[in-house]
Scaffold this active site. Sequence first.
Site, PDB file in Angstrom:
ATOM      1  CG  HIS A   1      -0.156   0.211   2.247  1.00 21.04           C
ATOM      2  ND1 HIS A   1       0.626  -0.852   2.983  1.00 21.04           N
ATOM      3  CD2 HIS A   1       0.359   1.144   3.156  1.00 21.04           C
ATOM      4  CE1 HIS A   1       1.024  -0.480   4.010  1.00 21.04           C
ATOM      5  NE2 HIS A   1       0.842   0.842   4.353  1.00 21.04           N
TER       6      HIS A   1
ATOM      7  CG  HIS B   1       7.049   5.214   0.517  1.00 23.96           C
ATOM      8  ND1 HIS B   1       6.817   6.331   1.153  1.00 23.96           N
ATOM      9  CD2 HIS B   1       6.977   4.055   1.239  1.00 23.96           C
ATOM     10  CE1 HIS B   1       6.631   5.746   2.599  1.00 23.96           C
ATOM     11  NE2 HIS B   1       6.653   4.573   2.616  1.00 23.96           N
TER      12      HIS B   1
HETATM   13  P1  2AM Z   1       5.008   2.902   5.166  1.00 22.64           P
HETATM   14  O1  2AM Z   1       3.980   3.855   4.806  1.00 22.64           O
HETATM   15  O2  2AM Z   1       6.476   3.364   4.997  1.00 22.64           O
HETATM   16  O3  2AM Z   1       4.840   1.606   4.653  1.00 22.64           O
HETATM   17  C1  2AM Z   1       1.630   0.721   9.579  1.00 22.64           C
HETATM   18  O4  2AM Z   1       2.805   0.858  10.352  1.00 22.64           O
HETATM   19  C2  2AM Z   1       1.932   1.892   8.135  1.00 22.64           C
HETATM   20  O5  2AM Z   1       1.748   3.252   8.406  1.00 22.64           O
HETATM   21  C3  2AM Z   1       2.947   1.593   7.465  1.00 22.64           C
HETATM   22  O6  2AM Z   1       2.659   1.672   6.079  1.00 22.64           O
HETATM   23  C4  2AM Z   1       3.869   2.575   7.586  1.00 22.64           C
HETATM   24  O7  2AM Z   1       5.000   3.011   6.938  1.00 22.64           O
HETATM   25  C5  2AM Z   1       3.073   3.606   8.058  1.00 22.64           C
HETATM   26  N1  2AM Z   1       3.506   4.632   9.142  1.00 22.64           N
HETATM   27  C6  2AM Z   1       3.994   4.082  10.377  1.00 22.64           C
HETATM   28  N2  2AM Z   1       4.207   5.321  10.956  1.00 22.64           N
HETATM   29  C7  2AM Z   1       4.220   6.308  10.493  1.00 22.64           C
HETATM   30  C8  2AM Z   1       4.583   7.704  10.593  1.00 22.64           C
HETATM   31  N3  2AM Z   1       4.989   8.148  11.630  1.00 22.64           N
HETATM   32  N4  2AM Z   1       4.133   8.459   9.391  1.00 22.64           N
HETATM   33  C9  2AM Z   1       3.842   7.975   8.342  1.00 22.64           C
HETATM   34  N5  2AM Z   1       3.723   6.825   8.057  1.00 22.64           N
HETATM   35  C10 2AM Z   1       3.650   5.979   9.116  1.00 22.64           C
END
Ligand code: 2AM
Length: 218
Positions: free
Chosen positions: A69, A153
Amino acid sequence: SLLEETSLPLYFGWFLLSSVQVKVGCTAMDFLKTLDTLEAFKKHIADFAGQAEKEVDLEQYFETKETLHCTTKFCNYGKADGAKEYAKNPVVKKSYGSVFSLSLTALFVTPRTVGARVSLTEEQLQLWPADTEKESEVGIPVSASLPVGSRAHITLGCAAGVEPVQTGLDLLQILTLPEGEAVEEMELGSLRYYGEGRWMLSLREPICAAACFSSFYG
Ligand code: 2AM
């Protein structure tokens, strides 16, 4: 109300349709398989493995996690800044459940993460929170001032012990660096090295990925 507080998701995002997940996952695996056999990569192997090691199997090095995702807003069940406002945004409400076509324009690898860069359209940028590239946690100099949406991304994998949030930070870091040296023309596109184990492959043909705008509760 309590219901409102607890009904916010962990995050909102575009979730790749299952057939597309397979396609993107396979492309990423093919890339990793080729990358770790390149002389240019082996030259910088110490970025990934100990000094003594001569090889690294990137397919084993990264662990894949949830459904593929592209996170738009990390809400942390309402605890994150701006989560409630985002959930109330009419564009978010209107778009919920709709399928979009994401354009994946690059693949990148660091010793921490592997991901795909997503180039958002004007319409898709309406679902992108304004402050995502500016957070202090990002650790990017404000002077770099990357365009809104630069962080978009898809996390394809993380090294052991690395949280997925790192993928977007790795991407932002690469984007603030001077363009890396072109090291190889691959079938998929041109590969550049940015130092400290950071690699980016700009895709000759962007990958078009159908994805449903929705949320994840966990
Ligand atoms: P990602 O978007 O880089 O994959 C659950 O952890 C999801 O939320 C993951 O997809 C993760 O990274 C995203 N995520 C976790 N913490 C975050 C943050 N502080 N800011 C933005 N995205 C975050």
